[in-house]
Design an enzyme around this catalytic site. Structure first.
Site, PDB file in Angstrom:
ATOM      1  N   ARG A 106       0.591  -1.019  -0.301  1.00  0.00           N
ATOM      2  CA  ARG A 106       0.087   0.241  -0.307  1.00  0.00           C
ATOM      3  C   ARG A 106       0.571   0.826  -0.095  1.00  0.00           C
ATOM      4  O   ARG A 106       0.740   2.244  -0.557  1.00  0.00           O
ATOM      5  CB  ARG A 106      -0.931  -0.060   1.387  1.00  0.00           C
ATOM      6  CG  ARG A 106      -1.559   0.978   1.229  1.00  0.00           C
ATOM      7  CD  ARG A 106      -2.882   0.706   2.695  1.00  0.00           C
ATOM      8  NE  ARG A 106      -3.750  -0.309   2.561  1.00  0.00           N
ATOM      9  CZ  ARG A 106      -4.821  -0.305   2.352  1.00  0.00           C
ATOM     10  NH1 ARG A 106      -5.479   1.036   1.830  1.00  0.00           N
ATOM     11  NH2 ARG A 106      -5.617  -1.206   2.565  1.00  0.00           N
ATOM     12  N   TYR A 209       0.119 -13.488   0.488  1.00  0.00           N
ATOM     13  CA  TYR A 209       0.817 -13.401  -0.720  1.00  0.00           C
ATOM     14  C   TYR A 209       1.994 -12.219  -0.759  1.00  0.00           C
ATOM     15  O   TYR A 209       2.392 -11.706   0.137  1.00  0.00           O
ATOM     16  CB  TYR A 209       0.124 -11.973  -1.697  1.00  0.00           C
ATOM     17  CG  TYR A 209      -0.902 -11.266  -1.001  1.00  0.00           C
ATOM     18  CD1 TYR A 209      -0.518  -9.938  -1.493  1.00  0.00           C
ATOM     19  CD2 TYR A 209      -1.897 -11.857  -0.432  1.00  0.00           C
ATOM     20  CE1 TYR A 209      -1.220  -9.202  -0.930  1.00  0.00           C
ATOM     21  CE2 TYR A 209      -2.582 -10.651  -0.047  1.00  0.00           C
ATOM     22  CZ  TYR A 209      -2.173  -9.210  -0.224  1.00  0.00           C
ATOM     23  OH  TYR A 209      -2.547  -7.155  -0.164  1.00  0.00           O
ATOM     24  N   ASP A 287     -14.140   3.783   1.449  1.00  0.00           N
ATOM     25  CA  ASP A 287     -14.638   4.028   2.837  1.00  0.00           C
ATOM     26  C   ASP A 287     -15.501   4.472   3.886  1.00  0.00           C
ATOM     27  O   ASP A 287     -16.518   4.439   4.081  1.00  0.00           O
ATOM     28  CB  ASP A 287     -13.631   3.522   3.437  1.00  0.00           C
ATOM     29  CG  ASP A 287     -12.838   2.137   3.324  1.00  0.00           C
ATOM     30  OD1 ASP A 287     -13.357   0.928   2.532  1.00  0.00           O
ATOM     31  OD2 ASP A 287     -11.853   1.866   3.465  1.00  0.00           O
TER      32      ASP A 287
END
Length: 390
Positions: A106, A209, A287
């Site tokens: 991120r 991952y 969000d």
């Protein structure tokens, strides 16, 4: 709406806020981003950028930058928790556009967006906590330091506890899902391949991952529990509770857990999709409009889609009509994704061993008999192109 000479104020410097700031600035608007933190940074977490989100980054001119920073995902592998045997494999090379599903830290995506926003001429102001928003023409913002500012459009990209959402919808209490999640990034000491592995166990699952060229592994571990944990991305936990909760998981999971030093821990809460996304001079995205549980890996992708759709609608129509069209274009799709994520966790958490074995057997058979069909169930998400739709 003519963008030239128009002032857009974006509340929130996350992925959605920076993307909409860039999209509006590229169309000629004067753009100001207000971020309450002392620096725009995201640490300690990976995200998945699926083809629908990558199309937006490509349209913003950032697609290659994302590819340079990300790992191409080859598959999603669902596995039994104890022995680690593969139950179902979704081969992502079967996507219509192979090589368009990526894993990225991120922080790396935030850095890419910040660099582009600043280069575009948009302003970013830090330590700007918004306490109230008043829709209008222009919309007005009250800041915690006593300052006020406003703009022709105020965009609320300020996340779960959005002040802008509250101005349009009032306060609605979230519901604790009786699930908590740990997150951590660890070195890739187990030669983890470029795939998302989901180890499924009774009342728990763990996703892993690779990031940053495979040098690191992102971990998200979810456990059902009755006690409440605060809804915060900043709470840190000791590694022992995380390791204890997953101590009966496969050896490759134990190797990853052994490298965890200071995981984040947060409670998972279910929020309703906002009923109202727009008002006079005000709009929501990401969000702030549609908080989602992390079981479809679509939070960042929905925010990117929102950003492009809002800017495109404003470019086409006068502002009041554009904002109505934006909500109409986005709300049903986002609500469907949120609902799909809500219903996903139980599939990974089956507690009855007989039911779990039967379910895993059925998934495995379907995966072998009709692999394309198993992946095609997500076409409505991955094949969607908001840059064409909007």
């Amino acid at each position: 709406m003519r963008f030239e000479g128009r002032r857009v104020v974006v509340v929130g410097g996350g992925i959605g806020g920076l993307a909409v700031a860039l999209a509006c600035r590229q169309r000629g608007a004067e753009v100001l981003v207000l971020e309450q933190a002392q620096a725009i940074e995201e640490v300690g977490a990976g995200i998945q950028i699926s083809p629908n989100g990558l199309r937006v980054l490509d349209a913003l001119g950032l697609g290659q930058g994302l590819r340079d920073r990300a790992c191409i995902a080859s598959a999603v592998s669902l596995r039994d928790h104890s022995g680690g045997a593969e139950v179902l494999r979704l081969d992502l090379s079967r996507l219509a556009e192979a090589g368009t599903y990526h894993f990225v830290h991120r922080a790396d995506l935030i850095d890419l967006l910040v660099e582009a926003v600043r280069a575009s001429g948009a302003q970013i102001r830090l330590l700007q906590r918004v306490v109230a928003v008043r829709p209008g023409a222009p919309a007005q913002i009250d800041l915690a330091n006593g300052d006020r500012c406003g703009g022709d459009l105020v965009i609320g990209a300020d996340g779960l506890h959005s002040a802008v959402r509250g101005a349009l919808n009032g306060a609605v209490a979230p519901v604790f899902t009786r699930q908590v999640a740990w997150r951590a990034v660890v070195p890739n000491l187990a030669s983890h391949p470029p795939e998302a592995r989901v180890h499924m166990g009774p009342g728990r699952h763990l996703v892993s991952y690779p990031l940053r060229g495979g040098a690191q592994i992102n971990l998200v571990a979810v456990e059902e529990r009755s006690d409440w944990v605060a809804e915060s991305w900043s709470h840190l936990d000791a590694p022992e509770p995380m390791r204890s909760a997953f101590q009966d998981f496969a050896p490759d999971v134990q190797a990853l857990l052994g490298a965890v030093e200071r995981p984040g821990l947060w409670g998972l809460f279910r929020h309703p999709v906002a009923r109202v996304w727009q008002g006079e001079g005000v709009a929501l995205l990401g969000d702030a409009a549609h908080p989602t549980l992390p079981f479809m890996a679509q939070g960042a992708n929905m925010a990117l889609e929102d950003a492009w759709a809002l800017a495109a609608c404003l470019e086409r129509d006068p502002q009041p009509q554009a904002l109505v069209r934006y909500q109409h274009l986005r709300r049903d799709r986002c609500a469907r994704i949120v609902a799909t994520a809500d219903g996903n966790a139980w599939k990974y958490h089956l507690k009855n061993p007989l039911i779990r074995s039967a379910a895993h057997l059925a998934m495995g058979v379907l995966g072998r008999v009709a692999p394309a069909r198993m992946l095609a169930q997500f076409d409505w998400i991955y094949r969607y192109d908001v840059t064409a739709e909007a």
